[in-house]
Design a protein around this motif. Structure first.
Motif, mmCIF file in Angstrom:
data_model
loop_
_atom_site.group_PDB
_atom_site.id
_atom_site.type_symbol
_atom_site.label_atom_id
_atom_site.label_comp_id
_atom_site.label_asym_id
_atom_site.label_seq_id
_atom_site.Cartn_x
_atom_site.Cartn_y
_atom_site.Cartn_z
ATOM 1 N N LEU A 15 0.824 -1.404 -0.050
ATOM 2 C CA LEU A 15 0.255 -0.197 0.222
ATOM 3 C C LEU A 15 0.963 1.256 -0.231
ATOM 4 O O LEU A 15 1.745 1.662 0.391
ATOM 5 N N GLU A 19 -3.049 5.679 1.103
ATOM 6 C CA GLU A 19 -3.578 4.271 1.489
ATOM 7 C C GLU A 19 -3.503 4.166 2.411
ATOM 8 O O GLU A 19 -4.303 3.623 3.815
ATOM 9 N N LEU A 99 -10.516 -0.215 0.804
ATOM 10 C CA LEU A 99 -10.193 1.554 0.341
ATOM 11 C C LEU A 99 -11.049 2.329 -0.852
ATOM 12 O O LEU A 99 -11.285 2.708 -0.922
#
Ligand code: ADP
Length: 192
Positions: A15, A19, A99
């Motif tokens: 990530l 994020e 996400l």
């Protein structure tokens, strides 16, 4: 490692710092338990009650398995054998789903982790541990009965005798080290 697994991506995507930032504050609850223990049903109830996002791995994998792609076909094959889908795929599914709901106050990750590597990989990729790990305890007889019944009603391809025994075997073999890991972190919450 089986023939099918070897061709699926084993490594999860890392990530980006932005994020990881998004995933820092929401409540993260892992929900573990054997096949047919009721974790899916309880997750749906809790998601509605608390306004959390439900990330049901079995359900997401079944959707993927229905795609006519090579990847879908491989996932389907693994699930029918009652084995675990490679950790890279699982972690990508979890982070992509989380996400996609950046505003959610909490996430119920249903059917995770199923082995110690998954637990450790989550912390490496996401950069934090869950807040709570819920474990649904249920006798083996009840699990088998429920899954066989579900197979008849919902026609789930992996809810048949040989696959159930393999799933139970996978579950009982890999479950204990994960429990110990979270017990040591004091994150376990038992639901019976
Ligand atoms: P159950 O818990 O009743 O076995 P699920 O719908 O949660 O049913 O999972 C179905 C199948 O999906 C599993 O047998 C396994 O093949 C795959 N699966 C689900 N969660 C994971 C996971 N965290 N890691 C690897 N494979 C998984």
């Amino acid at each position: 490692m089986g023939l099918w697994e070897s061709k699926l991506p084993q490594k999860a995507r890392s990530l980006r710092p932005q994020e990881k930032d998004i995933l820092k504050s929401p409540l993260i609850i892992f929900v573990m338990g054997g096949p047919g223990c009721g974790k899916g049903t309880q997750c749906k109830n809790m998601a509605t009650k608390y306004g959390f996002c439900h990330v049901g791995l079995g359900q997401l994998l079944r959707q993927e398995a229905q795609q006519g792609t090579r990847r879908g076909q491989k996932i389907r094959e693994i699930m029918l054998q009652g084995l675990l889908v490679p950790t890279g795929i699982i972690l990508d599914m979890i982070s992509d789903n989380m996400l996609s709901c950046p505003e959610s106050p909490g996430f119920l990750i249903d059917g995770f982790p199923r082995e110690l590597t998954q637990a450790k990989e989550f912390e490496r990729i996401v950069g934090r541990a869950p807040n709570i790990v819920m474990v649904f305890d249920c006798s083996m007889e009840t699990m088998v009965q429920r899954v066989l019944h579900r197979g008849q009603v919902e026609h789930r391809a992996d809810d048949c005798e040989p696959a159930i025994h393999r799933r139970l075997e996978t579950h009982y073999t890999l479950f204990e080290p994960v429990l110990t890991f979270y017990q040591q972190k004091n994150l376990l919450w038992n639901a019976e």
